[in-house]
Design a protein around this motif. Structure first.
Motif, PDB file in Angstrom:
ATOM      1  N   TRP A  21       0.907  -1.222   0.220  1.00 53.17           N
ATOM      2  CA  TRP A  21      -0.033   0.078   0.059  1.00 53.17           C
ATOM      3  C   TRP A  21       0.768   1.182   0.028  1.00 53.17           C
ATOM      4  O   TRP A  21       0.515   2.159  -0.580  1.00 53.17           O
ATOM      5  CB  TRP A  21      -0.980  -0.161   1.270  1.00 53.17           C
ATOM      6  N   LYS A  22       2.070   1.325   0.999  1.00 46.00           N
ATOM      7  CA  LYS A  22       2.649   2.489   1.149  1.00 46.00           C
ATOM      8  C   LYS A  22       3.524   2.906  -0.536  1.00 46.00           C
ATOM      9  O   LYS A  22       3.455   3.783  -0.940  1.00 46.00           O
ATOM     10  CB  LYS A  22       3.870   2.078   1.930  1.00 46.00           C
ATOM     11  N   TYR A  23       4.070   1.753  -0.979  1.00 46.17           N
ATOM     12  CA  TYR A  23       4.711   1.843  -2.183  1.00 46.17           C
ATOM     13  C   TYR A  23       4.025   2.215  -3.314  1.00 46.17           C
ATOM     14  O   TYR A  23       4.165   2.707  -4.380  1.00 46.17           O
ATOM     15  CB  TYR A  23       5.532   0.369  -2.708  1.00 46.17           C
ATOM     16  N   TRP A  24       2.643   1.844  -3.318  1.00 48.53           N
ATOM     17  CA  TRP A  24       1.623   1.938  -4.372  1.00 48.53           C
ATOM     18  C   TRP A  24       1.466   3.246  -4.197  1.00 48.53           C
ATOM     19  O   TRP A  24       0.766   4.020  -5.338  1.00 48.53           O
ATOM     20  CB  TRP A  24       0.271   1.132  -4.163  1.00 48.53           C
ATOM     21  N   SER A  25       1.355   4.052  -2.959  1.00 46.61           N
ATOM     22  CA  SER A  25       0.445   5.426  -3.007  1.00 46.61           C
ATOM     23  C   SER A  25       1.497   6.649  -2.620  1.00 46.61           C
ATOM     24  O   SER A  25       1.077   7.887  -2.769  1.00 46.61           O
ATOM     25  CB  SER A  25      -0.458   5.174  -1.470  1.00 46.61           C
ATOM     26  N   GLU A  26       2.679   6.517  -2.155  1.00 48.57           N
ATOM     27  CA  GLU A  26       3.547   7.414  -2.068  1.00 48.57           C
ATOM     28  C   GLU A  26       4.323   7.973  -3.272  1.00 48.57           C
ATOM     29  O   GLU A  26       4.966   7.051  -3.913  1.00 48.57           O
ATOM     30  CB  GLU A  26       4.696   7.165  -0.932  1.00 48.57           C
ATOM     31  N   PRO A  27       4.303   9.252  -3.777  1.00 45.34           N
ATOM     32  CA  PRO A  27       4.803   9.773  -4.585  1.00 45.34           C
ATOM     33  C   PRO A  27       6.430   9.546  -4.905  1.00 45.34           C
ATOM     34  O   PRO A  27       6.906   9.060  -6.131  1.00 45.34           O
ATOM     35  CB  PRO A  27       4.474  11.315  -4.765  1.00 45.34           C
ATOM     36  N   ALA A  28       7.029   9.241  -4.034  1.00 48.73           N
ATOM     37  CA  ALA A  28       8.607   9.131  -4.266  1.00 48.73           C
ATOM     38  C   ALA A  28       8.850   7.626  -4.603  1.00 48.73           C
ATOM     39  O   ALA A  28       9.692   7.365  -5.190  1.00 48.73           O
ATOM     40  CB  ALA A  28       9.324   9.170  -2.611  1.00 48.73           C
ATOM     41  N   ASN A  47      -0.043  12.889  -5.228  1.00 56.00           N
ATOM     42  CA  ASN A  47      -1.077  11.787  -4.911  1.00 56.00           C
ATOM     43  C   ASN A  47      -1.840  12.148  -3.562  1.00 56.00           C
ATOM     44  O   ASN A  47      -1.208  12.168  -2.548  1.00 56.00           O
ATOM     45  CB  ASN A  47      -0.506  10.355  -4.789  1.00 56.00           C
ATOM     46  N   ASP A  48      -3.141  12.451  -3.673  1.00 55.82           N
ATOM     47  CA  ASP A  48      -3.865  12.697  -2.521  1.00 55.82           C
ATOM     48  C   ASP A  48      -4.760  11.874  -2.242  1.00 55.82           C
ATOM     49  O   ASP A  48      -5.827  11.714  -2.696  1.00 55.82           O
ATOM     50  CB  ASP A  48      -4.587  13.887  -2.542  1.00 55.82           C
ATOM     51  N   LEU A  49      -4.297  10.670  -1.695  1.00 56.29           N
ATOM     52  CA  LEU A  49      -5.212   9.220  -1.578  1.00 56.29           C
ATOM     53  C   LEU A  49      -6.326   9.254  -0.684  1.00 56.29           C
ATOM     54  O   LEU A  49      -6.242   8.961   0.665  1.00 56.29           O
ATOM     55  CB  LEU A  49      -4.128   8.163  -1.273  1.00 56.29           C
ATOM     56  N   ARG A  50      -7.429   9.837  -1.082  1.00 56.50           N
ATOM     57  CA  ARG A  50      -8.395   9.726  -0.121  1.00 56.50           C
ATOM     58  C   ARG A  50      -9.868  10.126  -1.144  1.00 56.50           C
ATOM     59  O   ARG A  50      -9.478  10.544  -2.248  1.00 56.50           O
ATOM     60  CB  ARG A  50      -8.557  10.917   0.926  1.00 56.50           C
ATOM     61  N   SER A  51     -10.925   9.625  -0.836  1.00 55.62           N
ATOM     62  CA  SER A  51     -12.192   9.985  -1.661  1.00 55.62           C
ATOM     63  C   SER A  51     -12.288  11.286  -1.934  1.00 55.62           C
ATOM     64  O   SER A  51     -12.119  12.157  -1.219  1.00 55.62           O
ATOM     65  CB  SER A  51     -13.448   9.540  -0.866  1.00 55.62           C
ATOM     66  N   GLY A  52     -12.100  11.827  -3.192  1.00 52.12           N
ATOM     67  CA  GLY A  52     -12.356  13.082  -3.814  1.00 52.12           C
ATOM     68  C   GLY A  52     -10.842  13.935  -3.969  1.00 52.12           C
ATOM     69  O   GLY A  52     -10.708  14.852  -4.412  1.00 52.12           O
ATOM     70  N   LYS A  54      -7.150  14.090  -5.593  1.00 51.60           N
ATOM     71  CA  LYS A  54      -6.510  13.864  -7.043  1.00 51.60           C
ATOM     72  C   LYS A  54      -5.194  13.270  -6.820  1.00 51.60           C
ATOM     73  O   LYS A  54      -4.472  13.546  -6.098  1.00 51.60           O
ATOM     74  CB  LYS A  54      -6.672  15.359  -7.473  1.00 51.60           C
ATOM     75  N   PHE A  55      -4.856  12.616  -8.076  1.00 54.35           N
ATOM     76  CA  PHE A  55      -3.540  12.146  -8.318  1.00 54.35           C
ATOM     77  C   PHE A  55      -3.047  12.538  -9.691  1.00 54.35           C
ATOM     78  O   PHE A  55      -4.055  12.809 -10.564  1.00 54.35           O
ATOM     79  CB  PHE A  55      -3.498  10.715  -8.153  1.00 54.35           C
ATOM     80  N   SER A  56      -1.880  12.669 -10.093  1.00 45.91           N
ATOM     81  CA  SER A  56      -1.285  12.948 -11.305  1.00 45.91           C
ATOM     82  C   SER A  56       0.123  12.272 -11.580  1.00 45.91           C
ATOM     83  O   SER A  56       0.877  12.593 -10.431  1.00 45.91           O
ATOM     84  CB  SER A  56      -1.196  14.443 -11.508  1.00 45.91           C
ATOM     85  N   THR A  57       0.348  11.389 -12.405  1.00 45.33           N
ATOM     86  CA  THR A  57       1.949  10.828 -12.639  1.00 45.33           C
ATOM     87  C   THR A  57       2.292  11.379 -14.117  1.00 45.33           C
ATOM     88  O   THR A  57       1.390  10.945 -14.995  1.00 45.33           O
ATOM     89  CB  THR A  57       1.972   9.204 -12.467  1.00 45.33           C
ATOM     90  N   THR A  58       3.329  11.971 -13.919  1.00 46.20           N
ATOM     91  CA  THR A  58       4.023  12.362 -15.556  1.00 46.20           C
ATOM     92  C   THR A  58       4.506  11.043 -15.934  1.00 46.20           C
ATOM     93  O   THR A  58       5.446  10.437 -15.144  1.00 46.20           O
ATOM     94  CB  THR A  58       4.821  13.430 -15.438  1.00 46.20           C
ATOM     95  N   MET A  59       4.328  10.397 -17.027  1.00 44.73           N
ATOM     96  CA  MET A  59       4.844   9.354 -17.644  1.00 44.73           C
ATOM     97  C   MET A  59       5.673   9.792 -18.968  1.00 44.73           C
ATOM     98  O   MET A  59       4.977  10.555 -19.637  1.00 44.73           O
ATOM     99  CB  MET A  59       3.844   8.441 -17.950  1.00 44.73           C
ATOM    100  N   ALA A  71      -3.799  11.047 -14.862  1.00 47.82           N
ATOM    101  CA  ALA A  71      -4.234  11.893 -13.621  1.00 47.82           C
ATOM    102  C   ALA A  71      -5.862  11.201 -13.499  1.00 47.82           C
ATOM    103  O   ALA A  71      -6.458  10.912 -14.375  1.00 47.82           O
ATOM    104  CB  ALA A  71      -4.241  13.539 -13.937  1.00 47.82           C
ATOM    105  N   GLY A  72      -6.268  11.840 -12.303  1.00 42.71           N
ATOM    106  CA  GLY A  72      -7.732  11.458 -12.163  1.00 42.71           C
ATOM    107  C   GLY A  72      -7.888  11.806 -10.617  1.00 42.71           C
ATOM    108  O   GLY A  72      -7.195  12.429  -9.935  1.00 42.71           O
TER     109      GLY A  72
END
Length: 139
Positions: A21-28, A47-52, A54-59, A71-72
């Motif tokens: 969970w930690k590795y999935w959700s922490e931006p670093a 990554n703001d991992l909570r209902s509502g 937002k997240f974004s990852t530049t690939m 993003a979503g």
């Protein structure tokens, strides 16, 4: 599109669910695994991992030729169990985390897009999940 049936990818990671969970959700950590091949990378992630939230990852291609933001917005988050989100184009993704001891099964189910074939989409998402598995097990 001919087939809008959701696509599923999965992997069992040899690590406890807390670490997964930690590795999935922490931006670093996200910046270290969120790519489908060695010639791509993720130079930025939020990554703001909570209902509502937002997240974004530049690939991005490492040669600088192409990049995009994946993003979503999170619809539902149950700590160390379940994440669902809606991408910018309206497609939805559901992810379950089922940990048992030192192994955690991660299952992602996502709505297909209409540009690439189902096989290409499944292959790409599976490659990213495999990269996550490799990174998480190796750190």
């Amino acid at each position: 599109m001919e087939n809008k049936t959701p696509i599923t990818v999965e992997a069992t990671i040899q690590a406890p669910v807390e670490k997964v969970w930690k590795y999935w959700s922490e931006p670093a950590h996200i910046m270290n695994w969120c790519s489908a091949s060695d010639d791509w990378h993720a130079p930025a992630a939020t990554n703001d991992l909570r209902s509502g939230g937002k997240f974004s990852t530049t690939m991005a291609a490492k040669d600088g030729s192409f990049s995009f933001d994946f993003a979503g917005v999170y619809d539902q988050v149950k700590d160390q169990q379940y994440i669902s989100y809606t991408m910018g184009d309206g497609r939805t993704v559901k992810i379950t985390f089922s940990g048992e001891g030192n192994a955690t099964k991660v299952v992602e189910t996502f709505d297909p897009e209409e540009v690439n074939t189902r096989e290409l989409q499944q292959g790409g998402w599976q490659a990213i999940l495999n990269n996550f598995k490799k990174y998480t097990e190796g750190n």
